[in-house]
Design a protein around this motif. Structure first.
Motif, PDB file in Angstrom:
ATOM      1  N   ASN A  16      30.228 -35.410 -39.760  1.00 50.40           N
ATOM      2  CA  ASN A  16      31.672 -35.607 -39.648  1.00 50.40           C
ATOM      3  C   ASN A  16      32.369 -34.267 -39.501  1.00 50.40           C
ATOM      4  O   ASN A  16      31.908 -33.262 -40.025  1.00 50.40           O
ATOM      5  CB  ASN A  16      32.218 -36.303 -40.892  1.00 50.40           C
ATOM      6  N   ARG A  17      33.476 -34.290 -38.813  1.00 47.72           N
ATOM      7  CA  ARG A  17      34.319 -33.114 -38.660  1.00 47.72           C
ATOM      8  C   ARG A  17      35.750 -33.524 -38.961  1.00 47.72           C
ATOM      9  O   ARG A  17      36.325 -34.347 -38.252  1.00 47.72           O
ATOM     10  CB  ARG A  17      34.230 -32.571 -37.231  1.00 47.72           C
ATOM     11  N   ARG A  18      36.303 -32.963 -40.058  1.00 47.23           N
ATOM     12  CA  ARG A  18      37.663 -33.279 -40.496  1.00 47.23           C
ATOM     13  C   ARG A  18      37.895 -34.781 -40.621  1.00 47.23           C
ATOM     14  O   ARG A  18      38.899 -35.324 -40.174  1.00 47.23           O
ATOM     15  CB  ARG A  18      38.689 -32.667 -39.557  1.00 47.23           C
ATOM     16  N   GLY A  19      36.910 -35.464 -41.171  1.00 42.88           N
ATOM     17  CA  GLY A  19      37.046 -36.888 -41.415  1.00 42.88           C
ATOM     18  C   GLY A  19      36.776 -37.772 -40.217  1.00 42.88           C
ATOM     19  O   GLY A  19      36.940 -38.988 -40.294  1.00 42.88           O
ATOM     20  N   LYS A  20      36.366 -37.210 -39.084  1.00 41.15           N
ATOM     21  CA  LYS A  20      36.072 -38.004 -37.888  1.00 41.15           C
ATOM     22  C   LYS A  20      34.585 -37.889 -37.560  1.00 41.15           C
ATOM     23  O   LYS A  20      33.968 -36.851 -37.786  1.00 41.15           O
ATOM     24  CB  LYS A  20      36.899 -37.520 -36.703  1.00 41.15           C
ATOM     25  N   GLN A  21      34.037 -38.934 -36.990  1.00 40.57           N
ATOM     26  CA  GLN A  21      32.625 -38.958 -36.650  1.00 40.57           C
ATOM     27  C   GLN A  21      32.318 -37.930 -35.563  1.00 40.57           C
ATOM     28  O   GLN A  21      32.995 -37.865 -34.541  1.00 40.57           O
ATOM     29  CB  GLN A  21      32.228 -40.351 -36.161  1.00 40.57           C
ATOM     30  N   LYS A  26      22.092 -36.337 -26.558  1.00 36.07           N
ATOM     31  CA  LYS A  26      20.641 -36.134 -26.585  1.00 36.07           C
ATOM     32  C   LYS A  26      20.159 -35.383 -25.340  1.00 36.07           C
ATOM     33  O   LYS A  26      19.114 -34.750 -25.365  1.00 36.07           O
ATOM     34  CB  LYS A  26      19.917 -37.471 -26.694  1.00 36.07           C
ATOM     35  N   ASP A  27      20.919 -35.446 -24.253  1.00 32.20           N
ATOM     36  CA  ASP A  27      20.498 -34.802 -23.012  1.00 32.20           C
ATOM     37  C   ASP A  27      20.865 -33.320 -22.946  1.00 32.20           C
ATOM     38  O   ASP A  27      20.018 -32.480 -22.671  1.00 32.20           O
ATOM     39  CB  ASP A  27      21.106 -35.528 -21.800  1.00 32.20           C
ATOM     40  N   CYS A  28      22.134 -32.998 -23.224  1.00 36.27           N
ATOM     41  CA  CYS A  28      22.569 -31.594 -23.071  1.00 36.27           C
ATOM     42  C   CYS A  28      22.811 -30.882 -24.397  1.00 36.27           C
ATOM     43  O   CYS A  28      22.999 -29.673 -24.427  1.00 36.27           O
ATOM     44  CB  CYS A  28      23.813 -31.513 -22.195  1.00 36.27           C
ATOM     45  N   GLY A  29      22.841 -31.619 -25.520  1.00 36.29           N
ATOM     46  CA  GLY A  29      23.035 -31.003 -26.828  1.00 36.29           C
ATOM     47  C   GLY A  29      24.487 -30.727 -27.187  1.00 36.29           C
ATOM     48  O   GLY A  29      24.781 -30.139 -28.223  1.00 36.29           O
ATOM     49  N   CYS A  30      25.426 -31.151 -26.353  1.00 32.69           N
ATOM     50  CA  CYS A  30      26.854 -30.930 -26.599  1.00 32.69           C
ATOM     51  C   CYS A  30      27.307 -31.724 -27.824  1.00 32.69           C
ATOM     52  O   CYS A  30      26.949 -32.888 -27.987  1.00 32.69           O
ATOM     53  CB  CYS A  30      27.639 -31.372 -25.372  1.00 32.69           C
ATOM     54  N   GLN A  31      28.094 -31.099 -28.694  1.00 34.90           N
ATOM     55  CA  GLN A  31      28.666 -31.780 -29.848  1.00 34.90           C
ATOM     56  C   GLN A  31      30.139 -32.055 -29.580  1.00 34.90           C
ATOM     57  O   GLN A  31      30.839 -31.203 -29.037  1.00 34.90           O
ATOM     58  CB  GLN A  31      28.545 -30.918 -31.099  1.00 34.90           C
ATOM     59  N   PHE A  32      30.603 -33.215 -29.984  1.00 39.52           N
ATOM     60  CA  PHE A  32      31.997 -33.584 -29.757  1.00 39.52           C
ATOM     61  C   PHE A  32      32.381 -34.710 -30.693  1.00 39.52           C
ATOM     62  O   PHE A  32      31.531 -35.336 -31.313  1.00 39.52           O
ATOM     63  CB  PHE A  32      32.220 -33.993 -28.292  1.00 39.52           C
ATOM     64  N   ILE A  33      33.693 -34.955 -30.795  1.00 41.29           N
ATOM     65  CA  ILE A  33      34.190 -36.121 -31.518  1.00 41.29           C
ATOM     66  C   ILE A  33      34.781 -37.082 -30.491  1.00 41.29           C
ATOM     67  O   ILE A  33      35.120 -36.679 -29.376  1.00 41.29           O
ATOM     68  CB  ILE A  33      35.222 -35.755 -32.612  1.00 41.29           C
ATOM     69  N   ALA A  34      34.897 -38.343 -30.865  1.00 44.74           N
ATOM     70  CA  ALA A  34      35.310 -39.375 -29.911  1.00 44.74           C
ATOM     71  C   ALA A  34      36.716 -39.132 -29.373  1.00 44.74           C
ATOM     72  O   ALA A  34      36.969 -39.287 -28.187  1.00 44.74           O
ATOM     73  CB  ALA A  34      35.218 -40.748 -30.554  1.00 44.74           C
ATOM     74  N   SER A  35      37.653 -38.746 -30.238  1.00 45.31           N
ATOM     75  CA  SER A  35      39.019 -38.507 -29.770  1.00 45.31           C
ATOM     76  C   SER A  35      39.618 -37.326 -30.516  1.00 45.31           C
ATOM     77  O   SER A  35      39.443 -37.203 -31.727  1.00 45.31           O
ATOM     78  CB  SER A  35      39.890 -39.743 -29.975  1.00 45.31           C
ATOM     79  N   TYR A  36      40.279 -36.477 -29.797  1.00 43.50           N
ATOM     80  CA  TYR A  36      40.911 -35.303 -30.374  1.00 43.50           C
ATOM     81  C   TYR A  36      42.400 -35.573 -30.554  1.00 43.50           C
ATOM     82  O   TYR A  36      43.019 -36.263 -29.751  1.00 43.50           O
ATOM     83  CB  TYR A  36      40.723 -34.086 -29.461  1.00 43.50           C
ATOM     84  N   THR A  37      42.966 -35.028 -31.627  1.00 44.79           N
ATOM     85  CA  THR A  37      44.397 -35.173 -31.851  1.00 44.79           C
ATOM     86  C   THR A  37      45.062 -33.808 -31.722  1.00 44.79           C
ATOM     87  O   THR A  37      44.469 -32.783 -32.077  1.00 44.79           O
ATOM     88  CB  THR A  37      44.694 -35.734 -33.256  1.00 44.79           C
ATOM     89  N   GLN A  38      46.266 -33.824 -31.213  1.00 46.57           N
ATOM     90  CA  GLN A  38      47.013 -32.593 -31.049  1.00 46.57           C
ATOM     91  C   GLN A  38      47.553 -32.139 -32.396  1.00 46.57           C
ATOM     92  O   GLN A  38      48.105 -32.938 -33.153  1.00 46.57           O
ATOM     93  CB  GLN A  38      48.174 -32.805 -30.087  1.00 46.57           C
ATOM     94  N   ARG A  39      47.370 -30.862 -32.683  1.00 43.70           N
ATOM     95  CA  ARG A  39      47.872 -30.314 -33.926  1.00 43.70           C
ATOM     96  C   ARG A  39      49.145 -29.529 -33.640  1.00 43.70           C
ATOM     97  O   ARG A  39      49.370 -29.053 -32.539  1.00 43.70           O
ATOM     98  CB  ARG A  39      46.825 -29.394 -34.549  1.00 43.70           C
ATOM     99  N   GLY A  40      49.970 -29.393 -34.652  1.00 45.97           N
ATOM    100  CA  GLY A  40      51.195 -28.623 -34.500  1.00 45.97           C
ATOM    101  C   GLY A  40      52.401 -29.518 -34.282  1.00 45.97           C
ATOM    102  O   GLY A  40      52.328 -30.743 -34.380  1.00 45.97           O
TER     103      GLY A  40
END
Length: 83
Positions: A16-21, A26-40
């Motif tokens: 988890n990252r900041r409470g999000k999954q 598996k192919d390229c090894g890229c890490q990401f979360i499903a949806s990003y939220t705008q901060r500020g």
């Protein structure tokens, strides 16, 4: 859902990252979360504070009325003066 880098659908959960999954491709090894939220603050809040300053309100009064930090407001004013 697919990888934003290689568009693969071969994904696995990766903590988890900041409470999000967090996911890992598996192919390229890229890490990401499903949806990003705008901060500020929104652009509307910024424009309202700048308008209040142009009308003569001091930075501390704008802070009291909006709840936005005076240092943030000061930075916005400096940025608008440089543009």
């Amino acid at each position: 859902m697919q990888c934003p880098k290689c568009t693969s659908i071969q994904l696995q959960k990766n903590g988890n990252r900041r409470g999000k999954q967090n996911y890992r491709c598996k192919d390229c090894g890229c890490q990401f979360i499903a949806s990003y939220t705008q901060r500020g603050y929104s652009d509307d809040a910024k424009q309202i504070c700048l308008r209040m300053h142009r009308l003569g309100l001091n930075i501390r009064k704008i802070e009291q009325l909006t709840g936005i930090s005076h240092s943030t407001i000061r930075n916005w004013i400096r940025q608008s003066e440089q543009s």
